[in-house]
Design an enzyme around this catalytic site. Sequence first.
Site: not given
Length: 317
Positions: A173, A176, A232, A255, A279, A281
């Site tokens: 986001r 850094r 997601r 996934d 899904h 993971g």
Amino acid sequence: MSADVWLPVPPDEIEGLPEGLRYLFWDGGENGDQGFPGDPADCVVYVVPYMKRWPVKVRPLEHLTGVQVIQTLTAGVDDVTARLSAIVPGVQLCNARGVHEASTAELALTLTLASLRGIPGFVRAQQEERWQSAFHPALADKSVLIVGYGAIGSAVEDRLVPFEVARVARVARSRRTTARGLVHPLTELPSLLPEADVVILCTPLTAETQGLVDAEFLARMKDGALLVNVARGGVVDTKALLTELENGRITAALDVTDPEPLPPGHPLWQAPGVLISPHVGGPTSAFLPRAKRLLVDQLNRFVNQEPLRNVILTTGA
């Protein structure tokens, strides 16, 4: 009035739970119709059932009038944040950072390697008893872009190191610097995408990342690039992805999908160049020991009035 903790793991299977709380087992039931284990008004810590349908997870929320902590056993908390309006103010929502990194990073590498090396085609050939040799790209010498450089993204990079990739670029986001190098902000994605041979999505689903991988994002990916999604399904615009898959310009290993579960007959099932896992993971043998350790630590912190780990937000703040 008792101070109840609703656990999706039987309490007698968890060593080290602190005294002073009443532990009740509730995992939502097989079909999501199991009654509550006690008076919801007495529940002070609600641990959200793992691998249950969304309606099951959020069904108690409006009844938990005395809840102080909601602890998920997933890295993402979008299931709960979708119903924030049903939760009383002042509740700390915590995720399961530290539980899923190893398993999810393993799967990200598995999907990447399987897709690049043509494993799905070899499996189909084996089923037909055909010896089908072919030339496929290696992960070695590839440029990899990790979108979502939190704990899971970092774990993915840990596992990329032995594969001799040419370069790893990291996006989160905000900008850094880490021990491994610069993490670019999301705003720099457009300039990074054309250089990546493999793009691995690890970002949480938020208002900012919903539909992040849209037609423009995909168009910036280089020809022949691989998109891997262990984040997601909603991070990717499925219609835009289908367009790119069907014209054969990129490939994908997913996934997670949108919609999910992926229904029979959905065009993603038969799209060229796509590998789909359901899904998986997180749910491995690594899950339960780490989940138990997290719960014991969090509940001891709660009883001792110490700061909780992994606090994502406080409702009403």
